[in-house]
Design an enzyme around this catalytic site. Structure first.
Site, PDB file in Angstrom:
ATOM      1  N   GLU A 102     -25.016 -55.217  15.116  1.00  0.00           N
ATOM      2  CA  GLU A 102     -26.306 -54.634  15.514  1.00  0.00           C
ATOM      3  C   GLU A 102     -26.221 -53.864  16.826  1.00  0.00           C
ATOM      4  OE1 GLU A 102     -25.837 -57.688  14.392  1.00  0.00           O
ATOM      5  OE2 GLU A 102     -27.454 -58.293  13.038  1.00  0.00           O
ATOM      6  N   ALA A 128     -29.153 -55.661   7.116  1.00  0.00           N
ATOM      7  CA  ALA A 128     -30.463 -55.124   6.760  1.00  0.00           C
ATOM      8  C   ALA A 128     -30.277 -53.689   6.281  1.00  0.00           C
ATOM      9  CB  ALA A 128     -31.383 -55.157   7.978  1.00  0.00           C
TER      10      ALA A 128
END
Ligand code: DAK
Length: 256
Positions: A130, A64
């Site tokens: 992440e 992302a």
């Protein structure tokens, strides 16, 4: 240039290239919304039989867009926009092949996990980093990885954020094939060509049953398979496929 380049790549095959090279194809919301628009259109286009998604030599997608993530608050409406964009890929009835070179990290690998087949280059680097950003996978990574690779591989990988090679990923069942980097797109397109030449209703039925089955109790999943199998006996393509075998000729499938 748009963030996604769409090109026909053979009879019934569409190649979608992620095109944000300056950010290693980081998946900004606008890129994902554009991807979703392409996928929605192709989902209902009768001439499209198989879709290939790729990036460039350096990155399939490096996750992302971290700039966007850094600005998000807990009630940000972009969470919902993001969910809707991922849903388009999840709900696509046509087979999607990921052709992965370079980095496939975080949401980038989750995008590949939304696909049905992953062809990776030998030099590809895969990871769910992440946790290193104080986050966790949010587009299916924890669930799709545990289903594909099992608990102990998933935990080892997700809890550390370590990157792994394509060959290691193959060993864990996280990619379908590993090929030399320069052959990745050609190999994905060859698979897509083959799938596109087969009976569309059977292809669709197989995709749906493989995806739905593992989360249902086994007797229900087996019943789903039996019923779907039986339904295909209503198709002209089933008659054509079996007759062509008997007549020793190539079948002409129509998707009917
Ligand atoms: N976002 C934004 N920009 C990125 C980026 C990213 N993920 N990755 C790379 N870039 C940019 C860099 O900032 C740099 O830009 P400039 O400085 O040149 O302007 C350019 O791309 C080249 O990157 P590097 O200079 O860093 O290139 P290197 O070869 O040195 O390093 C790298 C490559 C891939 C190791 C490194 O760029 C890197 O670690 N990138 C970040 C990887 C990462 O942590 N990805 C995970 C992000 S978290 C959601 C669902 C899912 C998600 C979010 C929400 N919802 C359902 C709401 C997913 C979250 C994630 O993916």
């Amino acid at each position: 240039m748009p963030d996604i380049i769409s090109e026909p790549a053979g009879e019934g095959v569409i190649l979608l290239r992620l095109n944000r090279p300056e950010a290693l194809n980081a998946l900004s919301l606008s890129l994902r919304q554009l991807l979703a628009r392409h996928i929605n259109e192709l989902s209902t286009d009768d001439t499209t039989r198989c879709i290939v998604i790729t990036g460039n030599d350096k990155a399939f997608a490096a996750g992302a867009d971290i700039g966007e993530l850094s600005r998000r608050t807990v009630l940000d409406a972009d969470f919902e926009r993001s969910r809707v964009a991922w849903l388009a890929i999840e709900a696509c009835p046509k087979p999607i092949i990921a052709a992965v070179n370079g980095f496939a990290l975080g949401g980038g690998f989750e995008l590949a996990l939304h696909c049905d087949i992953i062809v990776a280059g030998e030099g590809a680097t895969i990871g769910q980093p992440e946790v290193r950003l104080g986050l966790m996978p949010g587009a299916g990574g924890t669930q799709r990885i545990v289903r594909a690779a099992g608990k102990f591989a998933a935990m080892r990988w997700l809890l550390t954020g370590d990157r792994i090679s394509a060959t290691e990923a193959l060993g864990l069942g996280l990619v379908s094939e590993v090929v030399p980097d320069q052959d990745v797109v050609a190999r994905a397109l060859a698979l897509a060509d083959k799938i596109a030449s087969l009976a569309p209703l059977a292809v669709r039925a197989i995709k749906e049953t493989v995806l739905l089955g593992p989360d249902a109790p086994l007797p229900v999943a087996l019943a789903l398979e039996r019923k779907t199998f039986q339904l295909l006996f209503a198709s002209e393509d089933r008659a054509e496929g079996t007759q062509a075998f008997i007549e020793r000729r190539q079948p002409q499938f129509k998707g009917k």
